[in-house]
Design a protein around this motif. Structure first.
Motif, PDB file in Angstrom:
ATOM      1  N   GLY A  74      35.830  50.377  42.764  1.00 30.78           N
ATOM      2  CA  GLY A  74      36.823  50.106  41.960  1.00 30.78           C
ATOM      3  C   GLY A  74      37.853  48.965  41.795  1.00 30.78           C
ATOM      4  O   GLY A  74      38.642  48.626  41.469  1.00 30.78           O
ATOM      5  N   LYS A  75      37.193  48.112  42.865  1.00 28.44           N
ATOM      6  CA  LYS A  75      37.850  46.727  42.912  1.00 28.44           C
ATOM      7  C   LYS A  75      37.001  45.611  42.074  1.00 28.44           C
ATOM      8  O   LYS A  75      36.310  44.919  42.966  1.00 28.44           O
ATOM      9  CB  LYS A  75      37.842  46.369  44.532  1.00 28.44           C
ATOM     10  CG  LYS A  75      38.362  47.409  45.306  1.00 28.44           C
ATOM     11  CD  LYS A  75      38.009  47.215  46.989  1.00 28.44           C
ATOM     12  CE  LYS A  75      38.394  48.108  47.957  1.00 28.44           C
ATOM     13  NZ  LYS A  75      38.419  48.054  49.224  1.00 28.44           N
ATOM     14  N   ASN A  76      37.450  45.748  40.771  1.00 24.82           N
ATOM     15  CA  ASN A  76      36.808  44.760  39.988  1.00 24.82           C
ATOM     16  C   ASN A  76      37.242  43.334  40.150  1.00 24.82           C
ATOM     17  O   ASN A  76      36.177  42.410  39.694  1.00 24.82           O
ATOM     18  CB  ASN A  76      36.830  45.384  38.613  1.00 24.82           C
ATOM     19  CG  ASN A  76      36.302  46.295  37.970  1.00 24.82           C
ATOM     20  OD1 ASN A  76      35.215  46.672  38.505  1.00 24.82           O
ATOM     21  ND2 ASN A  76      36.544  47.044  37.113  1.00 24.82           N
ATOM     22  N   GLN A  77      38.503  43.173  40.468  1.00 22.72           N
ATOM     23  CA  GLN A  77      38.425  41.460  40.773  1.00 22.72           C
ATOM     24  C   GLN A  77      37.667  40.758  41.816  1.00 22.72           C
ATOM     25  O   GLN A  77      37.062  39.866  41.866  1.00 22.72           O
ATOM     26  CB  GLN A  77      39.973  41.257  41.078  1.00 22.72           C
ATOM     27  CG  GLN A  77      40.418  39.814  40.913  1.00 22.72           C
ATOM     28  CD  GLN A  77      40.076  38.997  39.644  1.00 22.72           C
ATOM     29  OE1 GLN A  77      40.194  39.646  38.623  1.00 22.72           O
ATOM     30  NE2 GLN A  77      39.510  38.058  39.939  1.00 22.72           N
ATOM     31  N   SER A  78      37.704  41.640  43.106  1.00 27.58           N
ATOM     32  CA  SER A  78      36.764  41.236  43.982  1.00 27.58           C
ATOM     33  C   SER A  78      35.268  41.303  43.700  1.00 27.58           C
ATOM     34  O   SER A  78      34.384  40.314  44.059  1.00 27.58           O
ATOM     35  CB  SER A  78      36.824  41.953  45.402  1.00 27.58           C
ATOM     36  OG  SER A  78      38.276  42.060  45.893  1.00 27.58           O
TER      37      SER A  78
END
Length: 256
Positions: free
Chosen positions: A198-202
């Protein structure tokens, strides 16, 4: 969310070159090799080392049936020659016979318990055949012998990802990238682990790095598509804020 667990989790493809029919069972495969053996019988005076060298050439050319014949003959001459079990394990795995491959790797590990290569290959096979827990155990054994092994760290990351342990996978990929910062596969797999957690920016940052380093055009196209999809998800998760919903009063008391 993307469906792939890891974009670098590849399935080997095998094409039989010596047999005139497509096999559908291990029995038909065995028959095919038997027919090939009759047609291409090896002389009895061939040395084991020569057979191994030829097998390596055939493996490089993806001619796995001929490689297997050479390795079988080598084992007849030297049944405890560890390298042959490792090579035959690789060959059988590439031929789509993982259970047979695991038997050879078990033998190789028995003969060379301090070589991480046996544990890594056995772990890889378990990884590709939906047994990530067994894979993690072997990657751990390999890392105890060779703590900086890129193959073991990235492989264990794949196994943790398959198990849903994304934080542990991310930790392994980062650990590998500290030593091998230009490893495009590790960057892509790190991006996938971030995305699944769920860590789309990373995830986006990792895939952009993978795209920068990826030399293969086809993979660059695939990574670019993933980047576009994740970018769209980020936009949908963070819609642009709208302005005020009420009019501000002007100094004269009217509305504008």
């Amino acid at each position: 969310m993307l469906k792939n667990v890891s974009i670098y989790f590849l399935i080997p493809v095998f094409t039989l070159t010596l047999c005139p029919f497509n096999f559908v069972s291990f029995d038909s495969l065995s028959y095919c090799f038997a027919q090939s053996d009759k047609k291409l019988a090896l002389p009895n005076n061939v040395q084991s080392g020569s057979l191994i060298s030829k097998a390596k050439i055939y493996i490089e050319k993806n001619n796995f049936p001929l490689a297997l014949r050479q390795l079988n003959e080598a084992l007849k001459k030297s049944p405890r020659q560890a390298e042959v079990y490792l090579l035959r394990g690789k060959t059988l795995d590439r031929m789509g016979l993982p259970m047979k491959a695991l038997q050879d790797l078990n033998k190789y590990i028995e003969l060379r318990p301090k070589d991480p290569a046996g544990f890594i290959l056995r772990a890889d096979i378990n990884n590709f055949n939906s047994d990530p827990k067994a894979a993690v155990q072997d990657y751990n054994r390999a890392l105890r012998i060779l703590p900086n092994s890129r193959a073991a760290l990235v492989g264990r990351g794949l196994a943790f990802t398959a198990m849903g342990d994304y934080d542990l996978a991310i930790q392994d990929y980062k650990g590998s990238l500290l030593r091998y910062p230009r490893d495009h596969e590790a960057w892509a797999n790190l991006g996938m682990a971030y995305h699944l957690s769920g860590k789309n920016q990373s995830a986006l940052e990792s895939f952009l790095k993978a795209l920068e380093l990826e030399p293969d055009r086809d993979w660059r196209i695939k990574i670019d598509r993933i980047i576009q999809q994740i970018s769209a998800e980020i936009v949908s998760e963070n819609p642009r804020k709208r302005g005020p919903t009420k009019f501000r009063s002007n100094p004269t008391g009217g509305m504008r």
